[in-house]
Design a protein around this motif. Structure first.
Motif, PDB file in Angstrom:
ATOM      1  N   LEU B 306     -31.011  66.252 -15.927  1.00  0.00           N
ATOM      2  CA  LEU B 306     -30.549  67.652 -15.953  1.00  0.00           C
ATOM      3  C   LEU B 306     -30.229  68.090 -17.381  1.00  0.00           C
ATOM      4  CD1 LEU B 306     -28.148  67.762 -12.836  1.00  0.00           C
ATOM      5  CD2 LEU B 306     -30.548  68.461 -12.940  1.00  0.00           C
ATOM      6  N   GLN B 307     -29.679  67.165 -18.145  1.00  0.00           N
ATOM      7  CA  GLN B 307     -29.320  67.490 -19.524  1.00  0.00           C
ATOM      8  C   GLN B 307     -30.580  67.775 -20.352  1.00  0.00           C
ATOM      9  OE1 GLN B 307     -26.675  64.633 -21.227  1.00  0.00           O
ATOM     10  NE2 GLN B 307     -25.690  66.208 -22.449  1.00  0.00           N
ATOM     11  N   ALA B 308     -31.634  67.008 -20.083  1.00  0.00           N
ATOM     12  CA  ALA B 308     -32.899  67.245 -20.796  1.00  0.00           C
ATOM     13  C   ALA B 308     -33.460  68.613 -20.413  1.00  0.00           C
ATOM     14  CB  ALA B 308     -33.896  66.144 -20.464  1.00  0.00           C
ATOM     15  N   LEU B 309     -33.321  68.972 -19.147  1.00  0.00           N
ATOM     16  CA  LEU B 309     -33.864  70.255 -18.691  1.00  0.00           C
ATOM     17  C   LEU B 309     -33.249  71.435 -19.440  1.00  0.00           C
ATOM     18  CD1 LEU B 309     -34.062  70.004 -14.786  1.00  0.00           C
ATOM     19  CD2 LEU B 309     -35.977  70.190 -16.388  1.00  0.00           C
ATOM     20  N   VAL B 310     -31.939  71.420 -19.591  1.00  0.00           N
ATOM     21  CA  VAL B 310     -31.292  72.607 -20.176  1.00  0.00           C
ATOM     22  C   VAL B 310     -31.533  72.745 -21.688  1.00  0.00           C
ATOM     23  CG1 VAL B 310     -29.548  72.839 -18.362  1.00  0.00           C
ATOM     24  CG2 VAL B 310     -29.004  71.501 -20.420  1.00  0.00           C
ATOM     25  N   GLN B 311     -32.231  71.759 -22.266  1.00  0.00           N
ATOM     26  CA  GLN B 311     -32.632  71.914 -23.676  1.00  0.00           C
ATOM     27  C   GLN B 311     -33.914  72.748 -23.760  1.00  0.00           C
ATOM     28  OE1 GLN B 311     -30.170  70.827 -25.423  1.00  0.00           O
ATOM     29  NE2 GLN B 311     -29.394  69.688 -23.641  1.00  0.00           N
ATOM     30  N   LYS B 312     -34.602  72.877 -22.640  1.00  0.00           N
ATOM     31  CA  LYS B 312     -35.883  73.586 -22.626  1.00  0.00           C
ATOM     32  C   LYS B 312     -35.732  74.958 -21.970  1.00  0.00           C
ATOM     33  CE  LYS B 312     -37.890  70.404 -20.191  1.00  0.00           C
ATOM     34  NZ  LYS B 312     -38.771  69.470 -19.506  1.00  0.00           N
ATOM     35  N   LYS B 313     -36.713  75.796 -22.246  1.00  0.00           N
ATOM     36  CA  LYS B 313     -36.695  77.122 -21.645  1.00  0.00           C
ATOM     37  C   LYS B 313     -36.931  77.012 -20.143  1.00  0.00           C
ATOM     38  CE  LYS B 313     -38.768  81.671 -22.122  1.00  0.00           C
ATOM     39  NZ  LYS B 313     -39.784  82.489 -22.770  1.00  0.00           N
ATOM     40  N   GLY B 314     -36.125  77.686 -19.377  1.00  0.00           N
ATOM     41  CA  GLY B 314     -36.277  77.650 -17.923  1.00  0.00           C
ATOM     42  C   GLY B 314     -36.867  78.933 -17.396  1.00  0.00           C
TER      43      GLY B 314
END
Lengths: 151, 738
Positions: B306-314
């Motif tokens: 989840l932490q990796a996800l929020v570094q990227k554009k969603g």
């Protein structure tokens, strides 16, 4: 056969001696006011009086109560007039109400021994009784009212 | 004609409001679907004007409550709405709990809706009955209807001392038609709404006679305890049934297959016995071999994902202004984490079911009897008219008992063993087989201009969606999940963008008191505090500045379920009131801190100031919580105050201790020793300030929870200068005298 007194009545039970008092009360004697919450003595919902002292009935095997006296919420008063019950109504303590028989039984035994408790004494005595609805502030107040320390 | 509260148009609502001002009367009609007669389960009432009311000749007034009582006070508050317009003597009413039936309208006791969604329909039902009794009296006396009026269970004639009790008029009233136009009372004439009323069940609750689902005792009933698959969807390979069946008192040991979405039961082996204890004891020697299971989730790995996800554009859901074009002077960002939670109502899930030839009878502590009725009918392949769902009192619900799983286990088991049976979950079952509050990782980025004002606000949120309990493989958040807090952000910030992510998870996610408002309010309120500190502003004044002049905000599509609007002026008012009550800005001794949070949820406005003390050992004590709440018209002030107190306690439990973790798909916690909830000594003084502005009632059960955790963390920062961003407190370097 195990003999004991429950709410003033003699009971002779031919029941599994390992059965916790909680389930004897609920399933064998039909006294449903004593509640199951955790089965491990962690929440206090099943609190009853054994010879006047508060115990967790889920941790009290039937064999250990031979010849002893048990009081449940149904036997605390015949008409809801015990000072704790009166104070619980007056302070509008219950939300879902499920833990309250255990809270009241714990508080009643505590006040019988400590008629004018301090706040830390109340918190310590009630530490083993959980309420998920969060009625703690009102329970504390009801105990103070019942103890006569708040007019 | 359809005029239910839910479906009433905005225009209609405004017309209604105008009518109050103009005539002191709210003319309305009774929704068609409520005109069906109430079927009295005991003796037939002679006068059954609609599904909610029955009046008999012996002056018994039966009020039917169709929502579940789980500590929310529904049985009292809803009766107040009926009794007010009916002019029923409060001490003489008898409360009847409705079975699950669509004729009552929506019975889903969820979303803080019991009062707000029945505000119109119940008052109208009461008014219709009252007007019919008045008409019956007028006809009896041969006088004009305008010369009679109902008061406290009697109809009086204005010009004489004539009066008749409702009971004496019941038969005559039953022959009249429901009036086409209803006149509702003007709020200044209320004698019940707005007055403190004891819970109708309070006496039963303090004497031990209140009956919860777990207390059900029916003729011939057996008891069962179930061993469920430790991982979602694992299958039974084998189990030692014959060995367990040899234990005295055990009646049967049978396997039950899993029921798929949206029932979501696990495959299980049921030990059926002559008492609860025998079933539980025998289950201890039951050995089941399991295979497979779709979840292998482990909390640490999931958190990293989840932490990796929020570094990227969603995926963008709200996009005000142009966040990319803004050129802020200074940038600030932070990440916040909130874990899985379980409900832990004091009464564990349980249900009674009796499936006989083509019929099914269930008694359960359910928040959603209609959903259960449908599920049982579908499972058994029978018409739902043959399925009766009785609703007991609930020893707490918090969203867990909205799920049909525990009652559907009882239905399946009763069908299988052809006997009436009650299933009682242990605490361990409840903690390990929950429908969990989702875990959530968020990253917030703000851009500040030279003056320190917020130019850009980007809110990224990554969490497993609760849609997985409805559809296998659902990965993208529902719009209503994003509407909870982030897409309804009320502040005047020129460039706002919210982003979310598809997240695969096999953990069953469900509703828990205030749902996604918990993580979103946590992140937003903590981040606002961080911005205030970094720009040397007062966090309360900064909130008020960001709200600016009062505005009415468009709700997101997911929130447009009634006559509601978000009024930033009302939010500003509760912020000011809570700050004032807490003497915001006062100087505090070393080790003490005051923290602030405010949040709009379930159409209500809550602001909270929490005062903490932190000692040299980093032990935190919560001293005091000041809450200001605007939930429109307050129906029962006792209940509203209690609900806010309860929501604060619930919020503190999750802020201090709440954390469910998984290892290889298996939940690691089991009981109150490792899933800790607040005890009396953790409970602070709670001061509740209710703003009753006469507006329509809005949610009460949930809105008190979202501000708690952020106000607490902001207070810890104020006391110590240490910024915490991950819940619960027990997982940080801080603790308490626990």
């Amino acid at each position: 056969m195990i003999s004991l007194t429950v709410n003033g009545k003699q009971k002779n039970l031919d029941t599994d001696k390992d059965m916790p008092l909680l389930w004897v009360l609920r399933d064998v004697l039909g006294l449903k006011g004593t509640k199951f919450g955790c089965g491990q003595g962690l929440c206090g919902s099943c609190t009853v009086h054994l010879d006047g002292k508060a115990v967790r009935s889920c941790q009290t095997p039937l064999a250990s109560v031979e010849g002893r006296t048990v009081t449940t919420i149904e036997g605390l008063s015949t008409d809801g007039s015990h000072p704790c019950q009166v104070a619980w109504r007056g302070e509008k303590v219950p939300q879902c109400g499920y833990c309250q028989p255990g809270q009241i039984m714990n508080a009643a035994a505590f006040l019988a021994e400590t008629p004018s408790p301090s706040e830390p004494q109340i918190e310590k005595a009630m530490a083993g009784n959980l309420c998920r609805c969060g009625t703690y502030g009102r329970i504390k107040k009801a105990i103070r009212v019942a103890s006569g320390s708040v007019k | 004609m359809n005029l239910t509260t839910q479906k009433i148009s905005r225009k209609k609502f405004l017309e209604g409001s105008a009518a109050i001002t103009a005539a002191g009367l709210f003319l309305a009609c009774l929704p068609e679907e409520l005109l069906a007669a109430f079927t009295d389960p005991e003796t037939l009432s002679q006068f059954n004007p609609n599904v909610y009311i029955g009046i008999s000749s012996d002056n018994v007034i039966r009020l039917v409550i169709h929502r579940s009582e789980m500590g929310n006070g529904a049985r009292t508050s809803m009766a107040m709405l009926l009794a007010e317009e009916l002019e029923a003597p409060w001490e003489k009413i008898k409360i009847i709990q409705a079975v699950g039936d669509a004729k009552y309208n929506d019975q889903n006791t969820d979303g803080s809706t019991s009062v707000r969604k029945n505000w119109d329909s119940l008052r109208r039902a009461g008014a219709a009955a009252r007007m019919m009794l008045e008409a019956a009296a007028a006809a009896r006396w041969g006088v004009n209807e305008k010369t009679v009026f109902a008061r406290n269970g009697e109809v009086h004639h204005r010009g004489s001392s004539k009066k008749l009790s409702y009971g004496a008029l019941a038969i005559a009233a039953s022959k009249l038609k429901t009036p086409k136009k209803l006149s509702l009372k003007s709020p200044q004439d209320y004698t019940i709404i707005g007055t403190p009323r004891d819970l109708v069940d309070v006496n039963a609750m303090v004497t031990g006679s209140a009956r919860y689902g777990i207390d059900v005792e029916e003729p011939g009933m057996l008891h069962a305890s179930l061993e469920r698959s430790p991982r979602v969807d694992a299958e039974i390979v084998s189990f030692n049934g014959p060995e367990v069946e040899r234990i005295p008192g055990v009646v049967a040991v049978v396997s039950l297959p899993a029921q798929s979405q949206d029932v979501n039961t696990s495959a299980a082996v049921a030990v059926v016995a002559d008492s609860t204890w025998t079933a539980m004891k025998a289950r201890k020697i039951l050995k089941v071999r399991w295979s497979g299971g779709r979840s292998s989730e482990s909390t640490d790995a999931k958190k990293t994902e989840l932490q990796a996800l929020v570094q990227k554009k969603g995926k963008i859901s709200r996009n005000d202004g142009d966040i990319g074009a803004a050129m802020p002077e200074k940038r600030i960002n932070a990440e916040y984490f909130t874990p899985y939670l379980v409900h832990a109502p004091m009464e564990p899930p349980n249900a009674f079911a009796n499936v006989t030839e083509g019929k099914c009878h269930v008694i359960a502590p359910t928040q959603q009897p209609q959903r259960l009725r449908k599920a049982a009918a579908k499972f058994l392949g029978i018409n739902k008219k043959h399925v009766t769902i009785e609703v007991s009192l609930l020893g707490g619900g918090f969203g867990r008992k909205s799920q049909p799983d525990f009652a559907m286990e009882a239905v399946a088991l009763s069908q299988r063993i052809k006997k009436p049976v009650k299933i009682t979950w242990t605490r361990e079952d409840e903690v390990r087989h929950g429908t969990y509050h989702t875990q959530c990782m968020q990253r917030l980025d703000a851009g500040l201009n030279k003056k320190g004002n917020i130019e850009t606000w980007r809110h990224r949120t990554a969490f497993p969606t609760l849609l997985t309990i409805f559809a296998p493989g659902a990965v993208s958040p529902a719009e209503f999940e994003l509407a909870q807090g982030i897409n309804t952000l009320p502040y005047r910030i020129p460039n706002i963008r919210t982003e979310s992510y598809p997240v695969k998870s096999d953990v069953r996610i469900g509703w828990l008191r205030s749902v996604l408002h918990i993580p979103h309010s946590f992140a937003i309120n903590c981040f606002l505090d961080e911005i205030a500190v970094s720009t040397k502003r007062d966090p309360v004044q900064m909130r008020l500045d960001l709200l600016g002049k009062p505005r009415i905000l468009e709700l997101s599509e997911a929130e447009k379920t009634g006559p509601y609007k978000q009024d930033t002026g009302r939010l500003a008012r509760v912020i000011k009131r809570a700050a004032k009550a807490a003497s915001w800005g006062k100087s505090l001794p070393k080790g003490k801190g005051l923290g602030f949070a405010s949040h709009y949820s379930f159409f209500s406005y809550v602001a909270m100031a929490i005062e903490v003390a932190v000692n040299d050992e980093n032990e935190v004590t919560v001293d005091r919580v000041h809450c200001a709440v605007d939930c429109g018209t307050v129906v029962n002030p006792d209940t509203v105050t209690a609900q806010i107190e309860g929501a604060v306690s619930f919020g503190l439990s999750l802020a201090l201790f709440g954390e469910i973790t998984l290892k290889d798909g298996v939940v690691q916690q089991s009981n109150f020793d490792d899933y800790v909830i607040a005890r009396m000594k953790d409970a602070p003084e709670i001061i509740v300030d209710l703003v009753d502005n006469g507006d329509i009632p809005t949610g009460v059960g949930e809105p008190g929870t979202p501000p708690v955790a952020p106000a607490l963390y902001n207070a810890i920062y104020a006391a110590t200068g240490t910024r915490l961003r991950s819940l619960p407190l027990a997982s940080t370097d801080f603790g308490g005298q626990w």
